[in-house]
Design a protein around this motif. Structure first.
Motif, short mmCIF file in Angstrom:
data_model
loop_
_atom_site.label_atom_id
_atom_site.label_comp_id
_atom_site.label_asym_id
_atom_site.label_seq_id
_atom_site.Cartn_x
_atom_site.Cartn_y
_atom_site.Cartn_z
N ALA A 21 48.30 7.41 65.65
CA ALA A 21 49.50 7.27 66.48
C ALA A 21 49.14 6.40 67.67
O ALA A 21 48.09 6.58 68.30
CB ALA A 21 49.99 8.64 66.94
N LYS A 22 50.02 5.44 67.98
CA LYS A 22 49.82 4.54 69.11
C LYS A 22 51.14 4.40 69.86
O LYS A 22 52.21 4.47 69.28
CB LYS A 22 49.38 3.15 68.64
CG LYS A 22 48.04 3.11 67.96
CD LYS A 22 47.71 1.69 67.54
CE LYS A 22 46.38 1.62 66.83
NZ LYS A 22 46.06 0.23 66.44
N LEU A 42 52.35 14.65 61.55
CA LEU A 42 51.59 15.10 62.71
C LEU A 42 51.37 13.95 63.70
O LEU A 42 51.45 14.15 64.92
CB LEU A 42 50.25 15.69 62.28
CG LEU A 42 50.32 17.05 61.58
CD1 LEU A 42 48.94 17.44 61.05
CD2 LEU A 42 50.86 18.12 62.52
N ALA A 43 51.11 12.77 63.18
CA ALA A 43 50.93 11.60 64.05
C ALA A 43 52.23 11.30 64.79
O ALA A 43 52.20 10.98 65.99
CB ALA A 43 50.48 10.40 63.22
N PHE A 44 53.37 11.41 64.10
CA PHE A 44 54.64 11.15 64.76
C PHE A 44 54.96 12.20 65.81
O PHE A 44 55.52 11.89 66.86
CB PHE A 44 55.79 11.03 63.74
CG PHE A 44 57.09 10.61 64.36
CD1 PHE A 44 57.20 9.39 65.00
CD2 PHE A 44 58.19 11.44 64.31
CE1 PHE A 44 58.40 8.99 65.59
CE2 PHE A 44 59.39 11.06 64.89
CZ PHE A 44 59.49 9.83 65.53
N VAL A 50 53.32 5.02 64.19
CA VAL A 50 52.37 5.66 63.27
C VAL A 50 51.90 4.64 62.24
O VAL A 50 52.71 3.97 61.60
CB VAL A 50 53.00 6.88 62.56
CG1 VAL A 50 52.02 7.50 61.57
CG2 VAL A 50 53.46 7.91 63.58
N PHE A 51 50.58 4.56 62.07
CA PHE A 51 49.99 3.58 61.17
C PHE A 51 48.94 4.25 60.29
O PHE A 51 48.29 5.20 60.72
CB PHE A 51 49.33 2.46 61.99
CG PHE A 51 50.25 1.87 63.01
CD1 PHE A 51 51.08 0.81 62.68
CD2 PHE A 51 50.33 2.40 64.29
CE1 PHE A 51 51.96 0.28 63.61
CE2 PHE A 51 51.20 1.88 65.23
CZ PHE A 51 52.02 0.81 64.89
N VAL A 52 48.76 3.73 59.09
CA VAL A 52 47.74 4.23 58.17
C VAL A 52 46.42 3.54 58.48
O VAL A 52 46.38 2.33 58.69
CB VAL A 52 48.12 3.95 56.70
CG1 VAL A 52 47.03 4.43 55.75
CG2 VAL A 52 49.45 4.58 56.36
N VAL A 53 45.34 4.31 58.48
CA VAL A 53 43.99 3.75 58.62
C VAL A 53 43.47 3.59 57.19
O VAL A 53 43.13 4.57 56.54
CB VAL A 53 43.06 4.67 59.43
CG1 VAL A 53 41.67 4.06 59.55
CG2 VAL A 53 43.66 4.97 60.79
#
Length: 168
Positions: free
Chosen positions: A129-130, A148-150, A118-121
């Motif tokens: 999420a990648k 939610l991304a996780f 999970v990374f911040v844009v």
């Protein structure tokens, strides 16, 4: 960190006893004041791995546990299933390649979100999420919260990755 030399299962068993239920090694021979039966090994404060000195070489205990129980683990990595580097019970260890080992990691200390994958844009403040599958990155979408991304990362890991990489 680990010794470049290779200790054999036979030699290891002649020097130490390993308890597969506890993951603890004890001495079978006295050594510099260490009595027979004394628990051996210490946790490295920087890495969290348990280390043991044997005949002038430093070994990581999880690798010794694998060698003790199964023999050679040359060319492979011994992974802690529960990610606790000090838990060397044999049921918590498995032989994996580097790619498999990389999936069983927590977020790094450098993570701004505290979540793996999970990374911040920065431009939007949203979270992306990648995941990597077979060495190829996949975007799983953007989300309003890191949680939610996780969740998306966890679902993708459980759907796309082999069983050894599944996220609890």
């Amino acid at each position: 960190m680990a010794a470049a030399n290779h200790i054999t299962q036979e030699r290891l068993r002649s020097l130490l006893h390993y308890s597969p239920e506890t993951g603890v090694f004890t001495r079978l021979r006295s050594r510099r004041g260490d009595a027979v039966g004394k628990v051996t090994g210490c946790v490295d404060k920087n890495t969290g791995y348990v280390k043991i000195h044997i005949e002038g070489f430093l070994y990581l205990t999880h690798r010794l546990a694998w060698i003790y129980m199964h023999g050679d683990c040359e060319g492979m990595m011994v992974d802690h299933i529960n990610m606790d580097r000090a838990d060397n019970r044999i049921e918590n260890l498995r032989l994996v390649n580097n790619s498999q080992n990389m999936h069983n990691r927590l977020a790094t200390k450098a993570s701004k979100t505290g979540y793996k994958g999970v990374f911040v844009v920065p431009s939007t403040g949203r979270y992306i999420a990648k995941i990597k599958v077979n060495g190829k990155p996949r975007s799983l979408g953007t989300f309003a919260t890191a949680e939610l991304a996780f969740e998306a990362y966890q679902k993708a890991a459980n759907d796309l990755l082999p069983e050894f990489c599944r996220v609890a």
